[in-house]
Design a protein around this motif. Structure first.
Motif, PDB file in Angstrom:
ATOM      1  N   PRO A  30       0.839  -1.200   0.000  1.00 33.10           N
ATOM      2  CA  PRO A  30       0.000   0.000   0.000  1.00 33.10           C
ATOM      3  C   PRO A  30       0.876   1.253   0.000  1.00 33.10           C
ATOM      4  CG  PRO A  30      -0.618  -1.502   1.796  1.00 33.10           C
ATOM      5  CD  PRO A  30       0.685  -1.981   1.228  1.00 33.10           C
ATOM      6  N   PRO A  31       0.332   2.372  -0.452  1.00 25.05           N
ATOM      7  CA  PRO A  31       1.061   3.633  -0.332  1.00 25.05           C
ATOM      8  C   PRO A  31       1.301   3.939   1.147  1.00 25.05           C
ATOM      9  CG  PRO A  31      -0.949   3.891  -1.648  1.00 25.05           C
ATOM     10  CD  PRO A  31      -0.995   2.528  -1.051  1.00 25.05           C
ATOM     11  N   LEU A  86       1.862   6.915   4.315  1.00 18.73           N
ATOM     12  CA  LEU A  86       1.536   8.277   4.734  1.00 18.73           C
ATOM     13  C   LEU A  86       2.765   8.851   5.433  1.00 18.73           C
ATOM     14  CD1 LEU A  86      -2.106   7.697   5.996  1.00 18.73           C
ATOM     15  CD2 LEU A  86      -1.387   8.862   3.908  1.00 18.73           C
ATOM     16  N   ARG A  92     -25.443  14.499  10.608  1.00 16.52           N
ATOM     17  CA  ARG A  92     -26.171  13.709   9.619  1.00 16.52           C
ATOM     18  C   ARG A  92     -27.107  12.692  10.287  1.00 16.52           C
ATOM     19  NH1 ARG A  92     -21.385  11.615   5.673  1.00 16.52           N
ATOM     20  NH2 ARG A  92     -21.608   9.868   7.123  1.00 16.52           N
ATOM     21  N   THR A 109     -15.347  13.480   8.302  1.00 18.28           N
ATOM     22  CA  THR A 109     -16.582  12.906   8.817  1.00 18.28           C
ATOM     23  C   THR A 109     -16.243  12.261  10.152  1.00 18.28           C
ATOM     24  OG1 THR A 109     -17.335  12.478   6.565  1.00 18.28           O
ATOM     25  CG2 THR A 109     -18.449  11.284   8.325  1.00 18.28           C
ATOM     26  N   CYS A 151     -17.566  10.079  13.238  1.00 21.23           N
ATOM     27  CA  CYS A 151     -18.649   9.176  13.633  1.00 21.23           C
ATOM     28  C   CYS A 151     -18.420   8.701  15.066  1.00 21.23           C
ATOM     29  CB  CYS A 151     -18.695   7.978  12.697  1.00 21.23           C
ATOM     30  SG  CYS A 151     -19.048   8.444  10.982  1.00 21.23           S
ATOM     31  N   PHE A 176      -9.813  11.280  10.892  1.00 20.22           N
ATOM     32  CA  PHE A 176      -8.996  11.570   9.721  1.00 20.22           C
ATOM     33  C   PHE A 176      -9.694  12.613   8.851  1.00 20.22           C
ATOM     34  CE2 PHE A 176      -7.864   7.107  10.782  1.00 20.22           C
ATOM     35  CZ  PHE A 176      -6.592   7.396  11.261  1.00 20.22           C
ATOM     36  N   ARG A 205      -4.731  14.017  10.384  1.00 22.79           N
ATOM     37  CA  ARG A 205      -5.203  13.355  11.607  1.00 22.79           C
ATOM     38  C   ARG A 205      -5.483  14.457  12.607  1.00 22.79           C
ATOM     39  NH1 ARG A 205      -1.625   8.615  14.013  1.00 22.79           N
ATOM     40  NH2 ARG A 205      -0.138  10.319  14.233  1.00 22.79           N
ATOM     41  N   PRO A 224      -0.788   7.233  10.390  1.00 22.61           N
ATOM     42  CA  PRO A 224      -1.875   6.315  10.073  1.00 22.61           C
ATOM     43  C   PRO A 224      -1.444   5.383   8.946  1.00 22.61           C
ATOM     44  CG  PRO A 224      -2.604   8.618   9.960  1.00 22.61           C
ATOM     45  CD  PRO A 224      -1.126   8.638  10.118  1.00 22.61           C
ATOM     46  N   LEU A 229      -2.528   2.901   5.507  1.00 24.15           N
ATOM     47  CA  LEU A 229      -3.484   2.742   4.417  1.00 24.15           C
ATOM     48  C   LEU A 229      -3.726   1.253   4.228  1.00 24.15           C
ATOM     49  CD1 LEU A 229      -2.102   5.443   1.967  1.00 24.15           C
ATOM     50  CD2 LEU A 229      -4.185   5.555   3.343  1.00 24.15           C
ATOM     51  N   THR A 280      -5.545   9.301  -5.554  1.00 23.42           N
ATOM     52  CA  THR A 280      -6.841   9.953  -5.732  1.00 23.42           C
ATOM     53  C   THR A 280      -7.529  10.144  -4.375  1.00 23.42           C
ATOM     54  OG1 THR A 280      -8.278   7.992  -5.901  1.00 23.42           O
ATOM     55  CG2 THR A 280      -7.049   8.617  -7.881  1.00 23.42           C
ATOM     56  N   ARG A 281      -8.537  10.985  -4.371  1.00 28.16           N
ATOM     57  CA  ARG A 281      -9.312  11.297  -3.167  1.00 28.16           C
ATOM     58  C   ARG A 281     -10.757  10.866  -3.382  1.00 28.16           C
ATOM     59  NH1 ARG A 281      -6.919  16.072  -4.904  1.00 28.16           N
ATOM     60  NH2 ARG A 281      -8.956  17.018  -5.198  1.00 28.16           N
ATOM     61  N   ILE A 305     -14.563   9.811  -2.599  1.00 35.24           N
ATOM     62  CA  ILE A 305     -15.632  10.002  -1.613  1.00 35.24           C
ATOM     63  C   ILE A 305     -16.807   9.150  -2.075  1.00 35.24           C
ATOM     64  CG2 ILE A 305     -17.212  11.655  -0.550  1.00 35.24           C
ATOM     65  CD1 ILE A 305     -15.187  13.823  -1.151  1.00 35.24           C
ATOM     66  N   GLY A 358     -19.460   5.806   3.499  1.00 32.66           N
ATOM     67  CA  GLY A 358     -19.663   7.249   3.679  1.00 32.66           C
ATOM     68  C   GLY A 358     -19.151   7.747   5.011  1.00 32.66           C
ATOM     69  N   GLN A 359     -18.545   6.858   5.781  1.00 36.32           N
ATOM     70  CA  GLN A 359     -18.089   7.244   7.117  1.00 36.32           C
ATOM     71  C   GLN A 359     -16.571   7.198   7.251  1.00 36.32           C
ATOM     72  OE1 GLN A 359     -20.464   4.430   9.389  1.00 36.32           O
ATOM     73  NE2 GLN A 359     -22.217   5.830   9.456  1.00 36.32           N
ATOM     74  N   THR A 398     -12.431   7.359   5.706  1.00 37.66           N
ATOM     75  CA  THR A 398     -11.578   8.217   4.890  1.00 37.66           C
ATOM     76  C   THR A 398     -10.736   7.313   3.999  1.00 37.66           C
ATOM     77  OG1 THR A 398     -11.524   9.821   6.685  1.00 37.66           O
ATOM     78  CG2 THR A 398      -9.829  10.040   4.987  1.00 37.66           C
ATOM     79  N   VAL A 453      -8.157   6.640   0.336  1.00 36.11           N
ATOM     80  CA  VAL A 453      -7.196   7.121  -0.654  1.00 36.11           C
ATOM     81  C   VAL A 453      -7.192   6.103  -1.787  1.00 36.11           C
ATOM     82  CG1 VAL A 453      -4.716   7.428  -1.123  1.00 36.11           C
ATOM     83  CG2 VAL A 453      -5.731   8.384   0.969  1.00 36.11           C
ATOM     84  N   PHE A 468      -7.789   2.373  -0.561  1.00 34.75           N
ATOM     85  CA  PHE A 468      -7.261   2.069   0.765  1.00 34.75           C
ATOM     86  C   PHE A 468      -8.015   2.893   1.807  1.00 34.75           C
ATOM     87  CE2 PHE A 468      -4.004   1.552  -2.426  1.00 34.75           C
ATOM     88  CZ  PHE A 468      -3.454   0.314  -2.123  1.00 34.75           C
ATOM     89  N   VAL A 492      -7.975   4.738   5.431  1.00 41.87           N
ATOM     90  CA  VAL A 492      -7.048   5.318   6.403  1.00 41.87           C
ATOM     91  C   VAL A 492      -7.414   4.792   7.780  1.00 41.87           C
ATOM     92  CG1 VAL A 492      -6.046   7.434   7.312  1.00 41.87           C
ATOM     93  CG2 VAL A 492      -6.966   7.402   4.974  1.00 41.87           C
ATOM     94  N   GLN A 493      -6.395   4.234   8.464  1.00 42.83           N
ATOM     95  CA  GLN A 493      -6.683   3.657   9.792  1.00 42.83           C
ATOM     96  C   GLN A 493      -5.571   3.981  10.776  1.00 42.83           C
ATOM     97  OE1 GLN A 493      -7.587  -0.512   9.310  1.00 42.83           O
ATOM     98  NE2 GLN A 493      -9.784  -0.107   9.272  1.00 42.83           N
TER      99      GLN A 493
END
Lengths: 166, 166, 166, 166
Positions: free
Chosen positions: A24-25, A27, A81, A109, A111, A123, A146, B25, B27, B124-125, B127, B139-140, B142, B144, B163, B165-166
């Motif tokens: 993976p890429p 960060l 939301r 976002t 949650c 994030f 972050r 974080p 990916l 890319t970003r 959504i 939708g919750q 993040t 990449v 990926f 983000v965690q």
């Protein structure tokens, strides 16, 4: 034509060594923004959900190759939301020590944690627009933030660690 | 109030173990979209720069907990900027095997490699907006993306490895 | 500097005769878009409210100095809000008879009529992006749309009468 | 279903008397915003064109059923395009005398007058988001603005006359 070449270049890279393709890429830390904030102001229910403003009143940006301040007079505009999450959109300008003014648009976002779980880090998806020159890389890269409270800052503030995707 | 609690929760986490705080974080692979594309159509110069359309004509989405197709009848709308980079914005829908329809908005900035360097991967970003239920995590979170040509696909296509983000 | 001059020019005009200053701007018919539509597809509840897609499957654009077709493979993406209104965002391309491809982004808010009142016409906020040349005026003017069903069209369609603000 | 009914309602109306159908909508004065501005700050060339900030430092909103102030700490963010026009996007909040806080997003495209012509008035596309209640009509209607310098105001300011489409 040019874009085709660019994409083909990208694929040439991802197509080569299997190891590189599968990893993976990463960060990579780029810089940190500390944004000082005022008290949240609840605007009430709107047609899109409850809204609030978090004033942004100052702060700093510090990292490899960039140092400066967050301009006061901006805000994070939030909406709650239907799924219990909150959308943030903070828009502001940072000014570098050598006088460049850079637009920041930072969305996230947030949650609530699942039952029985501790809360997860927040994030963000920051986008930058900088003048051409020393800081134009900010508008060319892909970044992840972050977000946490800056508990060691003398006034109420959030800290956004910004990482570049590589 | 709720959001304050959420942010405080987040900081409580980032404030605890120094190691956790300092590690960037990660990916984590989530799923892969293969988007089949038609020939680029050059629209000519506009007030914002040269524009082109890359038609999106079909494809697949496959990953842990998600499997489906890319709906045809969509496009990537590109514009070339003054700094030699190209902005992409692809908007389309994927339909999962169990019938959920999910909106995808995937933006990227592709820049030519610096002189003497091989080309960099394209990030890319993305959504997502999914109906509440099995796919609302889209939708919750993040995310990449990493974009490349899908050279092993029978028709012209791009592969977007997504990926979380965690 | 240039913009200052532009604004000063504008004020010079609005500052002159009181009559001109007080008369509201007019909406002058520019052209009409007939957009053929498929059956609405309900996507279900999302974090932002119930969503649906109205496929755009073809159509025409006709007016003074412009004539062409609406490209199929696009959609109106709608969301129902907490105030009982529905937000529409239709994004598509029209192609003129002489080969220009123009992006259309047409947004509207449709609200139910107040009790005891007949329904109001639906107004839209169309934005156009055209290549430089014969149609660049589309990206320079300010427009308002009036949306209704095209009852006289052989297939299901909406008619958007587009007016230029003058 | 509901939206279908709404559109059908709209068409039923526009489809009835031919006269009503053919008359363009009207622009009815709604209220006036006077936005006090600071000196323009040129940010230099960016990848999207030359950028500048016009600070918004205060002001008023006055009209039928609405009266209040423009909050300081906001800005109009402008970019010059390749066609000689300038895009404006002003985002700020107004606060009514009875305490509602309303978001304003006001966009415009300002183009230089054609050779030999006097300059044209500047029209804008304002969008409002208000809390549910007394001012929710602001988020439900369609509006057009007319922008000029407020030459009679004690400090530098622009006047935006806001008209409702009817």
């Amino acid at each position: 034509m040019r874009i085709a070449a660019t994409i083909i270049g990208a694929i040439a890279m991802t197509a080569t060594p299997a190891a590189a393709q599968e990893a993976p890429p990463r960060l990579v830390p780029a810089f940190t923004i500390v944004a000082e904030i005022g008290p949240a102001e609840e605007l009430g229910a709107t047609a899109r959900g409850p809204r609030r403003i978090i004033p942004i009143t100052g702060g700093t940006i510090e990292g490899e190759g960039i140092s400066g301040t967050v301009r006061p007079g901006a805000w994070d505009w939030q909406v709650d939301r239907a799924d219990g999450c909150t959308e943030l959109e903070a828009v502001y300008f940072v000014e570098t020590d050598d006088g460049a003014v850079i637009n920041v648009n930072n969305r996230a976002t947030i949650c609530p944690p699942a039952q029985g779980e501790e809360s997860a880090p927040v994030f963000t998806r920051p986008i930058f627009e900088a003048p051409l020159g020393a800081y134009q890389w900010l508008g060319q890269g892909t970044f992840v933030g972050r977000l946490g409270l800056a508990t060691d800052h003398p006034v109420p503030a959030v800290r956004i660690e910004v990482f570049r995707v590589q």
